[in-house]
Design a protein around this motif. Sequence first.
Motif, short mmCIF file in Angstrom:
data_model
loop_
_atom_site.label_atom_id
_atom_site.label_comp_id
_atom_site.label_asym_id
_atom_site.label_seq_id
_atom_site.Cartn_x
_atom_site.Cartn_y
_atom_site.Cartn_z
N ARG A 1 0.83 -1.22 0.00
CA ARG A 1 0.00 0.00 0.00
C ARG A 1 0.86 1.26 0.00
O ARG A 1 0.45 2.30 -0.52
CB ARG A 1 -0.88 0.03 1.26
CG ARG A 1 -2.01 -0.96 1.31
CD ARG A 1 -2.95 -0.49 2.42
NE ARG A 1 -3.90 -1.49 2.86
CZ ARG A 1 -4.82 -1.27 3.79
NH1 ARG A 1 -4.88 -0.08 4.38
NH2 ARG A 1 -5.66 -2.21 4.15
N THR B 1 -0.75 6.65 -1.93
CA THR B 1 -0.87 5.40 -1.17
C THR B 1 -2.26 4.83 -1.38
O THR B 1 -3.17 5.52 -1.85
CB THR B 1 -0.62 5.62 0.34
OG1 THR B 1 -1.58 6.56 0.84
CG2 THR B 1 0.77 6.13 0.60
N TRP B 2 -2.43 3.57 -1.05
CA TRP B 2 -3.72 2.91 -1.23
C TRP B 2 -4.46 2.88 0.11
O TRP B 2 -3.89 2.53 1.13
CB TRP B 2 -3.50 1.49 -1.78
CG TRP B 2 -4.75 0.70 -2.05
CD1 TRP B 2 -5.04 -0.54 -1.60
CD2 TRP B 2 -5.88 1.10 -2.83
NE1 TRP B 2 -6.27 -0.95 -2.04
CE2 TRP B 2 -6.81 0.06 -2.80
CE3 TRP B 2 -6.20 2.27 -3.53
CZ2 TRP B 2 -8.03 0.12 -3.47
CZ3 TRP B 2 -7.42 2.33 -4.20
CH2 TRP B 2 -8.32 1.27 -4.17
#
Length: 525
Positions: free
Chosen positions: A141, A213-214
């Motif tokens: 992530r 970012t995830w």
Amino acid sequence: MAKIAFILLCHKDPDAIIRQAEMLTAAGDYMAIHFDASAKTEHFNKIKAALKDNPNVTFARKRIRCGWGEWSLVQASLHAVEAAVEQFPRATHFYMLSGDCMAIKSARYAHQFLDGDDVDYIESFDYFESDWIKTGWKEERLIYRHWFNERTQKWRFYQMFEWQKRLGLKRDIPHDIQVQIGSQWWCLRRRTIEWILDFIRKRRDVMRFFRTTWIPDETFFQTLVRHLVPDKEIKARTLTFLMFTDYGMPVTFYNDHYDLLLSQDYLFARKISPEALELKKRLGALYADDEASFQISNEGRNLFKFLTERGRSGRRFASRFWETESTLGRERELMIVICKKWHVAKRLLERIRQATNVPAIEYLFNEESTALPDLGGIQATIGKRTRHRRALMRMLFDYFETDRLIVCIDPGSLDLLQDFCGDRSVTKLLEVQCNFTDDYLIGHAMRVGLAGEQTPPDTLERLLPTIRGDMNFESDQIRDQEFENHLILRESDPKDHQSDLLSRFLNIPTDRAREIAEPDYLFAD
């Protein structure tokens, strides 16, 4: 005494948002609203018109389109926070809410609770050392950049990820930041909010990092608060009561959960069912009741875990919810694309994903290999999906946290269409009728085992009218049902007419629908 500025992110049900704003501000608190830019404009206009004379309500200066897992959710929160800080100088606390949240204590209790301890309430646990992430990606992530949404642009999302892995394009986490993770439902003091706004103006490097970012709504505020605020002034918990099932789905609360909710050591609860009108009415009256008292037993999670475990060991006292096959939900909209040429429908869905934020799933009742999230096994086979079709669809609505969902269904699945069109939800059908050349029909006959490489031409010549007749018969059967909201898009239609049909089906502007219909290769074999 504490004065709360509620930060409300929402995208649906304008009447419920209006009631929520009026209820929470009637006690002297404030609210800043961000209404998703991808939602219906008329809904936003209705909310603004209803609340325009309420001095305790403001709106984010800029509305953006939000997608699950994207930076857009954090950006929308910041827009609403900035509006609240500017508009409400007397606010002492800022409380993050969604349209599915409701207060489960009185305003008097909430204010006294916040006055009792000068701390910030936010789940904030070490990203790498804690077990907050149970399954799936962790390091990935952060160390790779994510520009696309995994739910609406799956192919691009994973292609970009794979290319970065192959090329070794890992990136470093900002050296002085220790990434934290936790629930996005927080309550922060004004001083903390002002520190965060000052920090993001100065630290462009950190902002650039989090933008790609995830699922940053689980890490951004959590990391910054831990970076800026002394540990002793942080309580790593949320004040919003929420639970998750074994399938990773949020537990929804209904009318009969009133007493359970009141006994929990929380100020709000999520998610309240849109159909739990009696529960909403009682909780609304409770918030204004200064005389209400509360006995905190906090047994909710343990009770849910106990009952769930009894079910797993075969000692159930009631049917599993998917065995009762209830409605998808009156507020939900299921859009079904019907097409015999699966590759055409899949291309159309990819175009829709690019132009809208509506989750779209391919032939989940016709193809075993259709990509689906892990829903605890109910998605494992076509047989299970078909048998528990309504439960599966409810879980997909919950998984994507949406009230609008698109699926593809083969025109031969008339029983599925009848079932979904008989539901209380809004069901819309877009039947895509393609031209069938002899070459395509011969290929189809070979794919389904009606013919082979050695089949004589005269046999194929006799077979083709029958296959063509079957396909026309399926389409006639659908028309004979006289389903509501049934639109027919033909390959031979002019582009303008196709765009108009897509605009009506998806409820989007015509120019955006034209972008979807424009490519000449859409119907290519």
